[in-house]
Design an enzyme around this catalytic site. Structure first.
Site, PDB file in Angstrom:
ATOM      1  N   TYR A 434       0.809  -1.235   0.000  1.00 37.69           N
ATOM      2  CA  TYR A 434       0.000   0.000   0.000  1.00 37.69           C
ATOM      3  C   TYR A 434       0.840   1.282   0.000  1.00 37.69           C
ATOM      4  CZ  TYR A 434      -0.336  -0.253   5.287  1.00 37.69           C
ATOM      5  OH  TYR A 434      -0.121  -0.326   6.625  1.00 37.69           O
ATOM      6  N   GLU A 435       0.159   2.365  -0.274  1.00 38.19           N
ATOM      7  CA  GLU A 435       0.820   3.673  -0.511  1.00 38.19           C
ATOM      8  C   GLU A 435       1.821   3.586  -1.658  1.00 38.19           C
ATOM      9  OE1 GLU A 435      -0.875   5.627   0.964  1.00 38.19           O
ATOM     10  OE2 GLU A 435      -1.483   4.603   2.784  1.00 38.19           O
ATOM     11  N   GLY A 436       1.469   2.864  -2.676  1.00 40.30           N
ATOM     12  CA  GLY A 436       2.364   2.698  -3.826  1.00 40.30           C
ATOM     13  C   GLY A 436       3.170   1.428  -3.670  1.00 40.30           C
TER      14      GLY A 436
END
Lengths: 591, 591
Positions: A434-436
Site C-alpha cells: 500500500y501507498e504505492g
C-alpha cells in the site's frame, strides 16, 4: 503471546549520540534534551507494552465486522483508542492552535514506532488521521482548518485517504469517481473507492474522508483529478454533527493480515464534499498525505520487524535444542539454547542490524522533514523527496523478510498462530503494497527522483556519503565501516551512470534495474547510518560512557551489517548492468 | 479464484528433450515414450485442474475441525480423495505386489507436481502416506509389508510421521515418548507428538502412524530412538479393523496456511505399536521417510510458486494500468496491461526462470533416485544425498519468495483473500520450516554432506558442472550460459575451499556461511539445469522442431536466469569469506 518492550535506549542513542538533536539548529529541537525525550519515550513505551501490544493478537483473531452498515472493531480497541486520545498521543506534533503539542515530527516518529511495533493495525486509525490533518493543514482554507482540524488532531474524528478504485490503483488518471459542482459551492461525489483503511469503525464520532474525484473541465488523466473532504456526518455551522452523508461501507475485506484495521469498500452515492486545495490539482494535494504516508509505511516495515525480532531473540535464548559445535555451553541442561548455533545467530544479526539501521535512517529522515517544515530548508526537502521511495520500498521489503526470518527461528511454532509470529509476517506484508507498491517506489526513484532538479539531490547525497567516508582522516578503527561504504557508494554511482548512459536511448534499460537500484541505495543508506552510529559509539566510549557494552554492541552490530549485507550492492550492480535485454526479451504472448 | 493448468509441455520438454528418459539405461525408463508420458500427464492435469484446484480455496477457508475427537476435512475433500484412489493416482510408483503401478519415481514426481500446484494441503494426505510406505517397504518385515502396504498404497489407510514433541523438533535425541516392550513382542507407546500432518481425518478407514520413541536400553540421545508402527485401529489377523488404539487427537492447530491439512497434537496413551526396522536404529529408518519427504517438500516450494506464477501472469496480461514508457501498446484501451512495465516483467521473469529451473532440478533429482533404487547406482545415491538439502532448502526459500512476488503483481488485490494469492504465500511458507527447517538443511549440507565419503560426491558434482561448461567445444551461442555457470561454479568451489581452510580450526567459520552456501549451490544447480535446457532447446531448433517459439522462449528464460540470478553467487561468496567473526561477535547477553 508475543511481548514488546520499546527500545528506548536505542532511540535515545540515536537522538542524542548520533543526531545530537538538542544541539541542532532546527527550531524546537533545543527543547529536546535527554531528560525530556526519555520522559516522552518511556511514557509511550508503557502505553505500547501495556495497552496496545496485548490487543495485537485480539485484533488479528477477531478482525473488523460489518454489522448493519457499521464496522465493529475488535474487543478492547475502543477503550484503547480513548486512552490514546486522552493521553494526547494522537496530537504530539500537531499545531498548538488546533490542540496539538507542537513537538517536532521526529518525536512523533519515535513514539509512532513504539505504537506500530506494539499494534500496527490499531495504530493505522490514528496514522491515517495524521496524514489527513497534514493535507488539510497545507491545502485547506482557514474555515476548513477550523472546522476539521481540532476534532481530527484529537482523533475525536478520524481521517481516511480514498484513492483506489476497483479498476485502478497506481494509475489514478483513469478513475471514475465524479464530483459535480453544486450551487452552494459544494460537490456531489459519486463513485466507489476500495481498500480504504479505517474506512469505517466505532471508535470516533465522525470519519473525514479525503476523496480523489474528477470534477468537470479538468481534462484527461490525472490532470482532471481534485481532492475533496467528504465526512461521514455533515457538520453544522456550530460544529455539531448533522445529517448522515450518503457514503456507506459496501464491504469489509478479508485480508492476509492487519485484521484489526477495517479495510472498506466505500460507496459514495451523491455524497456532499468540499474541494480541498485547488481544483484539478488533487494529485498534488494528495501527495502531501502520500509522502508522509510513505514514510509512515517505511516505519511500519522495520517497526513490525523490531517486534518480531524481540520475540525471536527471546525464543533463541530460551529454547534448548542441540549443542554448540564448539563445545557444550549449557552443561546443566538437556541441550544448549538456539542462540549458540551460528546460523541462528546469522539470522538474528541480520534482523538486529537491519532494524537498528532502519530506525536510524527513519529518524534521520524525520529530521529532514523538520528541517524543511520548521526552517524551509529546500535542500532537506529535496533530499527527503529522493529518499522517500527508498525508505518506503527498501524498509518494507526488508522488514517483511526479517519478520519471516524471525518466524523461522521458531521452527514449526512459528507457523502456528498461537505464538503470534505468523501475524508479524502477515501484517508486515501489506507495507510492501500500500501507498504505492514497491515496484512503483522503484519507478519513482529511478524514473523521477534521480533526475529531480537536474540530479542535484542525488549528487548531494553522494557528497554526504563521501564526507562521511573521509571524516575524520586516519581513523583506522572505522575502516570496517568506511571502506565497505565507499565501495558500495561507488557501485551505486556506477549504476546511476549506467542509467544515464543507457536510459536515454532505451528507458527500459534503466527501469529494468529500478528495483535493484532501490535496494542498492537502501543498503548504502543503512551503511551510511551504521557508519555514523559506529562513530558516535566510539566517541561515547572515548568519552568514558558508562554502559560500555551497549556501545560495543552497536559497533559489533554495525560491523556485521557492513561485512555481511553491503555485498548485496555488487550483486545488484551486476544485475543492473545487464540492462533490459533479458528482462524484455520475451514477447508477452511467449510467456 | 485462481486457476491452474498443468505445464504438460514443459514437463514433456524436460522428460524427452533434456533428460531423454526413454533412451536412459534405467530399468523401466524404456517404456516411458512421448505418447505414454503425455497420456499420464494429461490425465493428471485434468484431475489437478478440475478436481483439486477448485478445492484449494475451500480448504483454506474451512480448514479442518476437531469434532468429538475426530477431524472433519473441508467440504469436497473426501469425494476428491476417493477420486484420487479410484484413479490409481496414489499408487503410481508403488510396487505392483502391493497394488502399485510400478512406474519410476520420476513419473510420480511429475504427477505429484501438478497435484501440489493445484492443492498443496490436500495432496499432503497422500504424500505422507507415500513416505510411510517407503519406510515400511525398506524396513518392514514381510508380515508388516503384507499387513500395511496394500491398504496404504491404495490410500484406503493413510500414513503419518511422528517426530516432533513440544520441547524438541530438530534435536530428537531429547525426546520423551516411551516404548515399553510387551510380552507379545509389541510395545506400549506413551507420549505426546505435535505438528502431525494428516494426524487424523475422515477420508480413510485407518491411519498408520510411524512414531519415533525411546525403548529401554538404547542409551542417551538419538541412539536410544526406535521407530514404531502405531495404527489408529488395530488390525485383526484377517486384515479387518479391530479395536481402537489409545492414540487420540489433542488439538488441531490454527496455522498460517495449509488449512486443508489437519495438523494435530497426537496423544499416545499406552498405544500398541510394533517395531519397524532395528531396535535403537529408528533414526536411520526415519530418514528413509525423511529424505523422500525433503524432496517432496522442495517440490512443494516450486509447485506452489508455479501456481502463483500462472495467476500473476494472467493478471499482468489482463490488468490495465499505466502506459509503457516506450510508447502506448494498447491504444484502444484506457491503459496498457501491466506486463508492458519493465519491473513487472522483471518480477515475472524471476518467477518463471526459477520455477522452470527448479522443475528441471527436481526431475533430475528423481532420476538419481530411480538410478539408485532400480540399478543400485551408489554414485547417484551419493549425489542425491548431497543435493537433498539444496533441493529442500533453496527451492522452498525461493518458492516462497516467488509466491510473494506473484502476490505483489496484484497490488492490493494480492493482499485480500478473495483473489487467492495470499493463500499461495501462506501455504508456501511452511515448506521452509517442516521436514527440517532450512537452517538445518544448510547445516546438513555444510556440516555433513560436503565431507561425506571424503568429499567424493561434491567433487563429482563439480566435475559434472565442468563437463557441462566444456561440451561441446566452441559452441558460441551457449556462452551466455556456460560462462556464468563457470564463474558461479568457481565461486562455489572457492567457498568450499574457505570452509576447508577455516572450518577445521573454527567450525563456526564454516557454519556461519552455511546458509549462503546452500543458496549459492542452489543457483549453481539451477544454472546447470538452464545450461542443459538451453542446449536441448538449441538442438531441437537445429532439428527443425515445429514449435520454434517454445524453444526460443526456453532459451530466453534461461538467459535471464544466468544474467540476472547467478550474480547472487558473488554476494554469497563475499559473505561467506567474512567467516564467523561478525556473526559470533556479540555475546548472547549483549543482543
Amino acid at each position: 503471546m508475543p511481548s514488546y518492550t520499546a527500545p528506548v535506549k536505542d532511540m535515545q542513542f540515536l537522538l542524542h549520540d548520533v543526531l545530537k538533536i538538542s544541539e541542532a539548529d532546527i527550531p524546537g529541537y533545543g527543547d529536546l534534551d535527554q531528560g525530556f525525550t526519555a520522559a516522552v519515550l518511556e511514557e509511550a513505551a508503557e502505553v505500547a507494552s501495556d495497552i496496545l501490544a496485548p490487543l495485537n493478537a485480539v485484533g488479528d483473531r477477531e478482525g473488523c465486522v460489518l454489522e448493519n452498515g457499521f464496522v465493529r472493531t475488535p474487543t478492547g480497541f475502543k477503550a484503547a483508542f480513548d486512552t490514546m486520545r486522552e493521553g494526547g498521543w494522537t496530537a504530539l506534533d500537531a499545531a498548538p492552535e488546533y490542540g496539538g503539542q507542537g513537538l517536532p515530527y521526529l518525536m512523533h516518529t519515535a513514539v509512532n514506532e513504539t505504537f506500530v511495533s506494539a499494534n500496527m493495525a490499531f495504530n493505522m486509525y490514528q496514522g491515517l488521521t495524521h496524514g489527513a490533518c497534514s493535507a488539510i493543514l497545507v491545502h485547506g482554507t482557514d474555515k476548513q482548518k477550523q472546522t476539521w482540524l481540532p476534532k481530527m488532531v484529537s482523533c475525536e474524528w478520524t481521517g481516511t485517504m480514498n484513492l483506489t478504485e476497483p479498476h485502478c490503483g497506481t494509475d489514478l488518471g483513469i478513475m471514475r469517481t465524479k464530483a459535480e459542482p453544486q450551487a452552494d459551492g459544494s460537490y456531489r461525489i459519486t463513485g466507489q473507492k476500495i481498500f480504504i483503511s479505517a474506512g469505517d469503525h466505532d471508535m470516533a464520532e465522525n470519519i473525514v474522508h479525503l476523496v480523489l474525484a474528477k470534477a468537470p473541465g479538468g481534462g484527461e488523466g490525472t490532470k482532471g483529478v481534485s481532492l475533496f473532504i467528504v465526512p461521514k456526518f455533515l457538520v453544522n455551522e456550530d460544529g455539531s454533527l448533522g445529517a448522515r452523508n450518503p457514503v456507506s461501507v459496501g464491504k469489509v475485506e478479508e485480508k492476509m493480515g492487519i485484521h484489526g484495521n477495517s479495510t472498506c469498500v466505500m460507496n459514495y452515492d451523491g455524497a456532499t464534499g468540499w474541494l480541498l486545495g485547488d481544483l484539478h490539482k488533487g494529485m498534488k494535494a494528495m501527495f502531501t498525505m502520500m509522502n508522509e504516508a510513505r514514510l509512515g509505511v517505511g516505519l511500519q516495515g522495520y517497526a513490525v520487524a523490531e517486534a518480531a525480532y524481540q520475540n525471536a531473540l527471546a525464543y533463541a535464548k530460551d529454547r534448548l535444542q542441540g549443542r554448540a559445535v564448539t563445545g557444550v555451553e549449557n552443561p546443566g541442561g538437556p541441550a544448549d539454547p538456539l542462540i549458540v548455533h551460528p546460523d541462528i545467530r546469522r539470522n538474528l544479526m541480520e534482523q538486529k542490524s537491519f532494524v537498528e539501521g532502519a530506525r536510524a535512517f527513519t529518524f534521520w529522515g524525520a529530521t529532514l522533514i523538520d528541517r524543511h517544515s520548521r526552517m524551509h530548508d529546500e535542500a532537506a526537502d529535496g533530499l527527503i523527496g529522493l529518499l522517500t521511495p527508498v525508505l518506503k520500498g527498501f524498509l518494507t521489503d526488508k522488514g517483511f523478510d526479517m519478520s519471516v526470518q524471525a518466524q523461522q527461528v521458531f521452527g514449526g511454532h512459528g507457523y502456528i498462530e498461537e505464538w503470534g509470529m505468523s501475524q508479524f509476517a502477515r501484517d508486515a506484508r501489506i507495507a510492501m503494497i500500500y501507498e504505492g507498491a514497491n515496484g512503483v517506489q522503484a519507478l519513482d526513484l529511478v524514473g523521477r527522483k534521480l533526475a529531480t532538479d537536474g540530479g542535484k539531490h542525488v549528487m548531494a547525497f553522494f557528497e554526504m556519503v563521501k564526507a562521511e567516508v573521509k571524516a575524520p582522516e586516519g581513523e583506522a578503527r572505522m575502516a570496517g565501516f568506511t571502506e565497505p561504504l565507499k565501495a558500495a557508494s561507488k557501485q551505486l554511482q556506477q549504476a546511476g551512470m549506467f542509467f544515464m548512459q543507457n536510459g536515454m536511448k532505451n528507458p527500459n534499460a534503466a527501469l529494468a534495474g529500478s528495483y535493484d537500484f532501490m535496494h542498492m541505495m537502501g543498503h548504502v543508506c543503512l551503511g551510511l547510518m551504521w557508519t555514523r552510529m559506529a562513530r558516535a559509539a566510539y566517541l561515547a566510549l572515548d568519552a568514558g560512557a558508562g554502559d560500555r557494552s551497549f556501545y560495543e554492541a552497536k559497533i559489533a552490530t554495525g560491523r556485521f551489517y557492513m561485512a555481511r549485507q553491503l555485498p548485496a550492492c555488487g550483486m545488484h550492480l551486476a544485475r543492473i548492468e545487464t540492462g533490459a535485454d533479458t528482462v524484455m526479451a520475451l514477447a508477452a504472448e511467449a510467456f
